[in-house]
Design an enzyme around this catalytic site. Sequence first.
Site, mmCIF file in Angstrom:
data_model
loop_
_atom_site.group_PDB
_atom_site.id
_atom_site.type_symbol
_atom_site.label_atom_id
_atom_site.label_comp_id
_atom_site.label_asym_id
_atom_site.label_seq_id
_atom_site.Cartn_x
_atom_site.Cartn_y
_atom_site.Cartn_z
ATOM 1 N N PRO A 120 0.718 -1.528 -0.520
ATOM 2 C CG PRO A 120 -0.383 -1.687 1.616
ATOM 3 C CD PRO A 120 0.582 -1.872 1.468
ATOM 4 N N GLY A 149 -6.818 3.868 1.757
ATOM 5 C CA GLY A 149 -5.736 2.751 1.199
ATOM 6 C C GLY A 149 -4.083 2.742 1.251
ATOM 7 C CB CYS A 150 -2.307 2.857 -1.977
ATOM 8 S SG CYS A 150 -2.991 1.396 -2.188
ATOM 9 C CB VAL A 151 -4.367 7.897 -0.421
ATOM 10 C CG1 VAL A 151 -4.187 9.104 0.335
ATOM 11 C CG2 VAL A 151 -4.028 8.345 -1.847
ATOM 12 C CB SER A 154 1.151 7.256 0.851
ATOM 13 O OG SER A 154 1.533 6.011 -0.009
#
Length: 217
Positions: A120, A149-151, A154
């Site tokens: 992710p 998710g990935c935001v 990060s």
Amino acid sequence: MTDDLAENYKRAYSNRVGFGRNPALVLVDFAHAYFDPDCDLYAGVDDALASALRIRAAAREAGVPVVLTEVTYQEGGLNGGRFFEKAKPLANFVRGRKTAEFAAGLVPEPDEIVVSKQYPSAFFGTSLASTLTAAGVDNVILTGLTTSGCVRASCVDAMSHGFITTVVADACGDRHPAPHEANLFDMNAKYADVVSEAEILAFIAEIGATRTAGAPA
């Protein structure tokens, strides 16, 4: 304790960090999969991409570094480990599939950094933190998919690596408003400043003006 959510959190989490002096813009996983109605990852997030592209254009004009991330797996997903095992739609990101390509309108420029990842976070298992640090970046501006998710992953890692972290709400998207809004709320409370497109464009314009003024005649 108050029953009002905003007032409840404001008592403990109302701090705003602001921006840095040397930002970089990161566009997280704007893949074709999220824009293909026939794909199980379809999210109807055209507005988020349009916002991110406007911000990207402004960043390039101001000389702000731009990073694009992509999710990519070998056939069978062996390099995706437990994440690939759990999240079945990740099969859409197997190398060579149309759904794994960048979304329409998002073609990496030669001077932009492309980070390929399997998990992710844009930082986990990649050289992104080292690359940004070497470039003197102090502020990571996040846009992308998906917010929950990935935001979010990060965002937490950007903060953990010591970067001032800014999330642009208009340039992030999810498959449903509820997780989108909930995660923006939580990131703003604990890990980042969540701002609008207008706010980030004004900041980038200021950066560009400062750099132009400082350039030799």
